[in-house]
Design a protein around this motif. Structure first.
Motif, PDB file in Angstrom:
ATOM      1  N   ALA A   2      15.200 119.033  20.616  1.00 18.08           N
ATOM      2  CA  ALA A   2      14.744 118.302  19.441  1.00 18.08           C
ATOM      3  C   ALA A   2      15.456 118.802  18.193  1.00 18.08           C
ATOM      4  CB  ALA A   2      13.236 118.465  19.285  1.00 18.08           C
ATOM      5  N   TYR A   6      13.128 118.158  12.000  1.00 14.65           N
ATOM      6  CA  TYR A   6      12.058 117.168  12.097  1.00 14.65           C
ATOM      7  C   TYR A   6      10.921 117.766  12.922  1.00 14.65           C
ATOM      8  CZ  TYR A   6      15.690 113.974  10.476  1.00 14.65           C
ATOM      9  OH  TYR A   6      16.688 113.364   9.753  1.00 14.65           O
ATOM     10  N   GLU A   8       7.711 116.736  13.301  1.00 15.59           N
ATOM     11  CA  GLU A   8       6.902 115.796  14.080  1.00 15.59           C
ATOM     12  C   GLU A   8       7.612 115.416  15.380  1.00 15.59           C
ATOM     13  OE1 GLU A   8       5.956 112.490  11.660  1.00 15.59           O
ATOM     14  OE2 GLU A   8       4.720 113.626  10.233  1.00 15.59           O
ATOM     15  N   GLU A   9       8.903 115.140  15.299  1.00 19.91           N
ATOM     16  CA  GLU A   9       9.647 114.815  16.514  1.00 19.91           C
ATOM     17  C   GLU A   9       9.716 116.018  17.453  1.00 19.91           C
ATOM     18  OE1 GLU A   9      13.434 113.298  15.561  1.00 19.91           O
ATOM     19  OE2 GLU A   9      12.689 111.521  14.505  1.00 19.91           O
ATOM     20  N   GLN A  11       7.428 118.351  17.792  1.00 20.19           N
ATOM     21  CA  GLN A  11       6.136 118.485  18.463  1.00 20.19           C
ATOM     22  C   GLN A  11       5.979 117.449  19.569  1.00 20.19           C
ATOM     23  OE1 GLN A  11       3.138 118.270  15.435  1.00 20.19           O
ATOM     24  NE2 GLN A  11       3.701 120.252  14.498  1.00 20.19           N
ATOM     25  N   THR A  12       6.411 116.213  19.295  1.00 18.33           N
ATOM     26  CA  THR A  12       6.333 115.171  20.322  1.00 18.33           C
ATOM     27  C   THR A  12       7.221 115.504  21.510  1.00 18.33           C
ATOM     28  OG1 THR A  12       5.927 113.535  18.587  1.00 18.33           O
ATOM     29  CG2 THR A  12       6.588 112.712  20.750  1.00 18.33           C
ATOM     30  N   PHE A  13       8.421 115.978  21.218  1.00 10.87           N
ATOM     31  CA  PHE A  13       9.349 116.347  22.292  1.00 10.87           C
ATOM     32  C   PHE A  13       8.801 117.516  23.107  1.00 10.87           C
ATOM     33  CE2 PHE A  13      12.953 118.880  23.827  1.00 10.87           C
ATOM     34  CZ  PHE A  13      13.617 117.928  24.585  1.00 10.87           C
ATOM     35  N   THR A  14       8.215 118.494  22.430  1.00 15.18           N
ATOM     36  CA  THR A  14       7.643 119.644  23.133  1.00 15.18           C
ATOM     37  C   THR A  14       6.493 119.218  24.036  1.00 15.18           C
ATOM     38  OG1 THR A  14       8.260 121.090  21.294  1.00 15.18           O
ATOM     39  CG2 THR A  14       6.593 121.909  22.832  1.00 15.18           C
ATOM     40  N   GLY A  15       5.652 118.308  23.551  1.00 15.17           N
ATOM     41  CA  GLY A  15       4.549 117.821  24.378  1.00 15.17           C
ATOM     42  C   GLY A  15       5.042 117.057  25.593  1.00 15.17           C
ATOM     43  N   LEU A  16       6.108 116.257  25.418  1.00 15.98           N
ATOM     44  CA  LEU A  16       6.671 115.512  26.546  1.00 15.98           C
ATOM     45  C   LEU A  16       7.250 116.458  27.592  1.00 15.98           C
ATOM     46  CD1 LEU A  16       7.540 112.858  27.884  1.00 15.98           C
ATOM     47  CD2 LEU A  16       9.610 112.924  26.465  1.00 15.98           C
TER      48      LEU A  16
END
Length: 211
Positions: A2, A6, A8-9, A11-16
């Motif tokens: 990621a 960024y 927010e991106e 965090q989303t990438f880490t969750g995925l």
């Protein structure tokens, strides 16, 4: 990975990545370098380490990239079956060329993680020699490469007798199946060629004029 700027991106990438890692799944993706490039099919494998989280991309082949080659089974032809003596000779060759205990300390030789890159080794050796003795010419000797070459020669000497036995037991024979080139003279004989030459000479004489 990621983009670090960024949040927010990231965090989303880490969750995925974490979800894929927990469920032991991968993502099938299509990759294009640009609008003009052909697409590639691949998959993303999650990877979690103590200092970073990322995905590894692995290229997959398309159906037209697969090539299946069918070869005849050697067991069908009896003359291709090796004898027990030939099998024993090949086993001895593998044993003599085994690198598991070929090193001086009876350890595995030429381990990839312990072998230096010859180019980089030569560069650092030259830098060190130039720093210590700046006025002397660079030496062409390489201690590590010389040690490796000595070890290779030692393995070759041990396996030479077995290699000679392999040459004796596995004899290569010329099958003489080379296609012979058929010339016009061989197919039609000399008569037709001689007649053609005579006709050509007659035609040349007809068109010849005295100056």
């Amino acid at each position: 990975i990621a983009e670090p700027t960024y949040e927010e991106e990231a965090q989303t990438f880490t969750g995925l990545v974490q979800a894929m890692y927990d469920t032991n799944t991968v993502a099938i993706v299509r990759k294009c370098f640009s609008e003009r490039s052909s697409p590639e099919l691949g998959f993303l494998r999650p990877h979690i380490a103590h200092d970073h989280i990322c995905m590894y991309y692995v290229k997959l082949p398309f159906a037209e990239d697969l090539r299946e080659f069918n070869f005849d089974n050697l067991d069908v032809i009896k003359r291709n079956l090796p004898s027990d003596e030939q099998l024993k000779t090949v086993d001895n060759l593998i044993t003599t060329m085994d690198l598991s205990h070929a090193d001086r300390g009876r350890e595995e030789a030429f381990q990839p993680e312990l072998i230096s890159n010859p180019y980089i080794q030569r560069m650092f050796q030259s830098i060190a020699q130039r720093a210590v003795t700046p006025d002397e010419p660079l030496s062409l000797s390489n201690t590590i490469m010389e040690m490796n070459d000595t070890l290779i020669q030692s393995i070759a000497r041990k396996s030479k007798r077995t290699l000679d036995t392999v040459h004796e037991q596995f004899i290569l024979r010329d099958t003489n199946r080379r296609q012979k080139i058929a010339t016009g003279e061989a197919l039609f004989g000399n008569n037709d060629i001689s007649a053609k030459k005579a006709r050509l000479e007659d035609n040349n004489e007809e068109f010849t004029t005295d100056s």
